[in-house]
Design a protein around this motif. Structure first.
Motif, PDB file in Angstrom:
ATOM      1  N   GLU A  72      -2.526 -54.706 -29.999  1.00 21.05           N
ATOM      2  CA  GLU A  72      -2.108 -53.314 -29.925  1.00 21.05           C
ATOM      3  C   GLU A  72      -0.636 -53.199 -29.535  1.00 21.05           C
ATOM      4  O   GLU A  72       0.091 -52.341 -30.051  1.00 21.05           O
ATOM      5  CB  GLU A  72      -2.978 -52.561 -28.923  1.00 21.05           C
ATOM      6  N   GLN A  73      -0.161 -54.069 -28.647  1.00 19.03           N
ATOM      7  CA  GLN A  73       1.266 -54.047 -28.282  1.00 19.03           C
ATOM      8  C   GLN A  73       2.134 -54.385 -29.491  1.00 19.03           C
ATOM      9  O   GLN A  73       3.212 -53.811 -29.678  1.00 19.03           O
ATOM     10  CB  GLN A  73       1.543 -55.027 -27.134  1.00 19.03           C
ATOM     11  N   LYS A  76       2.317 -51.302 -31.661  1.00 15.20           N
ATOM     12  CA  LYS A  76       3.202 -50.303 -31.056  1.00 15.20           C
ATOM     13  C   LYS A  76       4.662 -50.643 -31.324  1.00 15.20           C
ATOM     14  O   LYS A  76       5.474 -49.752 -31.624  1.00 15.20           O
ATOM     15  CB  LYS A  76       2.948 -50.223 -29.551  1.00 15.20           C
ATOM     16  N   LYS A  79       5.630 -49.829 -34.925  1.00 22.80           N
ATOM     17  CA  LYS A  79       5.861 -48.395 -35.127  1.00 22.80           C
ATOM     18  C   LYS A  79       7.261 -47.986 -34.694  1.00 22.80           C
ATOM     19  O   LYS A  79       7.778 -46.956 -35.148  1.00 22.80           O
ATOM     20  CB  LYS A  79       4.822 -47.586 -34.354  1.00 22.80           C
ATOM     21  N   GLU A  80       7.870 -48.787 -33.823  1.00 18.55           N
ATOM     22  CA  GLU A  80       9.233 -48.506 -33.349  1.00 18.55           C
ATOM     23  C   GLU A  80      10.290 -49.178 -34.217  1.00 18.55           C
ATOM     24  O   GLU A  80      11.476 -49.123 -33.897  1.00 18.55           O
ATOM     25  CB  GLU A  80       9.387 -48.960 -31.899  1.00 18.55           C
ATOM     26  N   TRP A 254       7.094 -48.844 -20.672  1.00 16.08           N
ATOM     27  CA  TRP A 254       7.228 -48.876 -22.132  1.00 16.08           C
ATOM     28  C   TRP A 254       8.520 -48.189 -22.575  1.00 16.08           C
ATOM     29  O   TRP A 254       9.256 -48.711 -23.426  1.00 16.08           O
ATOM     30  CB  TRP A 254       6.022 -48.221 -22.782  1.00 16.08           C
TER      31      TRP A 254
END
Length: 268
Positions: A72-73, A76, A79-80, A254
């Motif tokens: 999941e990290q 994430k 997505k950035e 984050w």
């Protein structure tokens, strides 16, 4: 330059197990690769709508092993706008459900620092050779066990632009050296983390100052170990461990990490 970047003709062999289009842009792949005769399973995530080569980020799992939290990290980060590789430090199939098993896996993996470095650098090479990645812009972030791993890779002088440790152990038999330390360092720790006491925090600050490191350290008051992982509360209840999820600390860490990467890679 480390040995990976100084040998661009190195042969990188990995087996693609699955490839998934998570969204219109998001792509993920599960990769099987071999280090010193042992098989490992990693997970790549990137946005294939971005035409430019972008920085690559290595994600190192907690002591539980390469699991869905680590993946999941990676998503994430994708997505950035980064390509992320959630690597495997234990070996394919080694995911712990009990602290005793996690401790066993961690001790086996860290018994030899050369082994730790070999596993990390193989994953780093896989990430660098991905078609979406600028191989000269690489960073790493790790959680708990993984936080200690990325700090030690920085201490060893690997050619990383930056490393981020979340609730990772800060003490190490390896000491940062001003002649070899390359990476900028960012650390997030809990002020009430029984596994990372204040003497470790103070020791890291002294070590990094002596090494001339670019260090940012954030200590969250009253926050316990594993504060980034939403499963921490369940683990605390099930096993009586001094861990707890903290949404505010996780969110601040984050946001700080993303700002760290923006500043890190804008300079290049």
């Amino acid at each position: 330059m480390n040995r990976l970047r100084s040998t661009p003709t190195a042969i990188i062999i990995a087996t693609l197990l699955t490839s998934t289009q998570v969204s219109a842009q998001m792509q993920t792949e599960t990769l099987e690769y071999v280090v010193d005769g042992e098989t490992f399973t990693g997970y790549l995530a990137w946005d294939d709508q971005l035409e430019r080569r972008r920085p690559g980020i290595l994600v190192v799992h907690e002591w539980w092993g390469h699991n869905e939290f680590a993946r999941e990290q990676a998503r994430k980060l994708a997505k950035e706008g980064y390509t992320a590789f959630a690597l495997d430090m234990y070996g394919s199939g080694k995911q712990a459900e009990h602290p005793d098993t996690a401790q066993k896996f961690m001790r086996e993996a860290t018994a030899d620092m050369d082994r730790v470095e070999a596993r990390f650098t193989k994953a780093m090479a896989l990430l660098q050779h991905h078609e979406s990645v600028d191989p000269e812009r690489i960073a790493a972030q790790g959680y708990c066990f993984g936080g200690a791993v990325v700090l030690n890779m920085a201490r060893l002088g690997l050619d990383l632009d930056g490393v981020v440790s979340y609730h990772g152990a800060l003490a190490s038999p390896i000491q940062a050296n001003p002649e070899t330390l390359r990476a900028k360092v960012q650390v997030y720790t809990g002020g009430a983390d029984a596994m990372v006491p204040s003497d470790q925090v103070a020791g890291l600050v002294r070590e990094m100052q002596n090494a001339g490191a670019d260090l940012t350290l954030v200590s969250f008051p009253g926050v316990k170990h594993s504060f980034t992982n939403p499963n921490a509360d369940r683990i605390a209840e099930q096993f009586g461990m001094p861990v707890a999820y903290d949404q505010e600390a996780a969110t601040r860490a984050w946001r700080g990490t993303l700002q760290f990467y923006r500043e890190l890679f804008e300079d290049q």
